[in-house]
Design a protein around this motif. Sequence first.
Motif, PDB file in Angstrom:
ATOM      1  N   LYS A 102       0.088   6.780   0.470  1.00 54.37           N
ATOM      2  CA  LYS A 102       0.878   6.858  -0.793  1.00 54.37           C
ATOM      3  C   LYS A 102       1.018   5.372  -1.252  1.00 54.37           C
ATOM      4  O   LYS A 102       0.667   4.947  -2.443  1.00 54.37           O
ATOM      5  CB  LYS A 102       2.432   7.524  -0.635  1.00 54.37           C
ATOM      6  CG  LYS A 102       2.239   8.936  -0.441  1.00 54.37           C
ATOM      7  CD  LYS A 102       3.742   9.420  -0.258  1.00 54.37           C
ATOM      8  CE  LYS A 102       4.325   9.208   1.279  1.00 54.37           C
ATOM      9  NZ  LYS A 102       3.647   9.761   2.293  1.00 54.37           N
ATOM     10  N   THR A 103       1.729   4.769  -0.355  1.00 54.65           N
ATOM     11  CA  THR A 103       2.129   3.192  -0.612  1.00 54.65           C
ATOM     12  C   THR A 103       0.519   2.360  -0.829  1.00 54.65           C
ATOM     13  O   THR A 103       0.779   1.443  -1.582  1.00 54.65           O
ATOM     14  CB  THR A 103       2.655   2.661   0.682  1.00 54.65           C
ATOM     15  OG1 THR A 103       4.001   3.327   0.710  1.00 54.65           O
ATOM     16  CG2 THR A 103       3.222   1.346   0.334  1.00 54.65           C
ATOM     17  N   SER A 137       8.073  -0.026   1.986  1.00 58.60           N
ATOM     18  CA  SER A 137       6.826  -0.462   2.456  1.00 58.60           C
ATOM     19  C   SER A 137       6.121  -1.033   1.020  1.00 58.60           C
ATOM     20  O   SER A 137       5.265  -1.941   1.447  1.00 58.60           O
ATOM     21  CB  SER A 137       5.848   0.979   2.752  1.00 58.60           C
ATOM     22  OG  SER A 137       6.408   1.544   4.002  1.00 58.60           O
ATOM     23  N   ASP A 181       6.160   4.678  -5.990  1.00 65.03           N
ATOM     24  CA  ASP A 181       5.835   4.979  -4.523  1.00 65.03           C
ATOM     25  C   ASP A 181       6.990   5.934  -3.988  1.00 65.03           C
ATOM     26  O   ASP A 181       8.044   5.419  -3.618  1.00 65.03           O
ATOM     27  CB  ASP A 181       5.596   3.985  -3.791  1.00 65.03           C
ATOM     28  CG  ASP A 181       5.123   3.853  -2.501  1.00 65.03           C
ATOM     29  OD1 ASP A 181       5.429   3.170  -1.566  1.00 65.03           O
ATOM     30  OD2 ASP A 181       4.361   5.049  -2.059  1.00 65.03           O
TER      31      ASP A 181
HETATM   32 MG   LIG Z   1       4.545   4.771   2.108  1.00 66.66          MG
END
Ligand SMILES: [Mg+2]
Lengths: 249, 249
Positions: free
Chosen positions: B16-17, B44, B120
């Motif tokens: 995701k990040t 993150s 995010d």
């Molecule tokens: Mg993440």
Amino acid sequence: MKQVISVVNLKGGVGKTTSAVNIAACLGEIGKSVLLIDLDPQGSASLSLGVENSGEELLFALKNETPLPVMPIAITGVELVPSGMSLATGQMTLTGEESNNALTSCLEQTLGDWDYVIIDCPPSYGTLTINALIASTRIVVPVEASFLGLNGLKQMVTAIDSLRPQNPGLKIEAILPCRAHRRRRIHWDIMDSFNSMFPGKVSPIIRENVSLAAAPGMGKPVIYTDRLSKGADDYRFVTLWLDDRLTVT
Amino acid sequence: MKQVISVVNLKGGVGKTTSAVNIAACLGEIGKSVLLIDLDPQGSASLSLGVENSGEELLFALKNETPLPVMPIAITGVELVPSGMSLATGQMTLTGEESNNALTSCLEQTLGDWDYVIIDCPPSYGTLTINALIASTRIVVPVEASFLGLNGLKQMVTAIDSLRPQNPGLKIEAILPCRAHRRRRIHWDIMDSFNSMFPGKVSPIIRENVSLAAAPGMGKPVIYTDRLSKGADDYRFVTLWLDDRLTVT
Ligand SMILES: [Mg+2]
Ligand SMILES: Nc1ncnc2c1ncn2[C@@H]1O[C@H](COP(=O)(O)OP(=O)(O)OP(=O)(O)O)[C@@H](O)[C@H]1O
Ligand SMILES: Nc1ncnc2c1ncn2[C@@H]1O[C@H](COP(=O)(O)OP(=O)(O)OP(=O)(O)O)[C@@H](O)[C@H]1O
Ligand SMILES: [Mg+2]
């Protein structure tokens, strides 16, 4: 003496479930008896063992502090407390200081004589993870040797320190470098950081290996699905290392 | 028209990040203006951009429904709303139905004329993720082509369906296969499942590549740290694919 081990890391996807499931199976293979507790509402550990469960029984047990729902599975020496989506609702309702001891209380009432209790935790610092940490005698932290992985470990240390008043014996027993890519320079750089943060506590590494990504789809641990694979080798070796440390101390 | 995109998946560590940060940077590179919101208490995305932040300003904004704390970063076309550990406390206190709209309200008051807002999300189905989904016009789901990755996607679909009453337009715009190991058979088996679940919505794949694991340690997106790498190629290509889809519809 029974060891209660939290397999924990707030960082996602580092190999908590893969480690909890495969170490439990490897311990069973060397004659130990293990209770594996799936404490993640996503039920990954249960699914990895071919078990689909609503999580309602576990939620009930935690809310009412009754014995845990233990089910037999076709894995030598291992029994499972399965989980599922209902536990997510639980994460909302099980809040407040007094309920942080729910799992400890449930475990005390759960009849069974296991050498090890292994708790697979979700990637969040909420009620469920706190319950696991308070119920545990030992903490094992799977990590990824990447920058974000190292950062996750530092945050883990801070979180555990803040819980020490409620469980003074709590300490990190082992760091498990999972999903390791040994040919990357970053792997060795970050391994150096792990070794200096936790001298003597970093386990042998578990390599990134397709056998470990594939095993959950067959509902079995890797020593059953692909017993000659690197994945099987690595988890057997880490299990011997861990059992040795935990039997001596 | 401004697109607000949640980059979301309850499953941990799927990318995701890495996707939010690198797609934001690639959009900036093709002349779009982007607001990147780090909604994860582990921060993150912020850390991947060299930003350490307490998360207090973001927590304050969400609790009081004031404009978001936007900071400039040395990335063309991209501004950041940073996050940090204080937001974790927020996750406990920001509960209840009315607070699910906090982010929507904050965004409305935040002055700035961005083509894209990218959020995010953390790997948990709690207040923060729900806030993101309710504030969004589009959902992008990074996935890993493994058994547990496929299961995570199925659970994601269920979670999004349950939120549709509160945000009727909400639908999954794209599935991003991240950390792909194309030489594994399991990759292709699971890709078949993704393609049949979401025909036409599966993006070009992003390969597992050391450049993407290393970039966060340098505090920059991969197109700045290693612009000729496979990681840079893949995210540029996915960004063009996504921007194309989102501009047409
Ligand atoms: Mg993440
Ligand atoms: N050594 C490995 N080699 C290959 N794949 C692996 C390895 N370890 C884990 N995986 C795969 O990587 C993904 C993430 O692993 P896993 O689910 O065990 O992590 P986790 O920390 O429990 O994630 P979460 O934070 O979502 O609970 C899974 O699809 C798993 O099958
Ligand atoms: N394509 C890739 N190749 C190599 N490494 C990658 C790739 N994508 C992500 N990574 C690395 O894998 C780890 C997990 O990625 P990332 O943090 O982006 O996932 P996430 O879904 O945001 O995790 P979380 O659930 O913890 O928020 C990170 O260390 C990241 O640097
Ligand atoms: Mg897990």
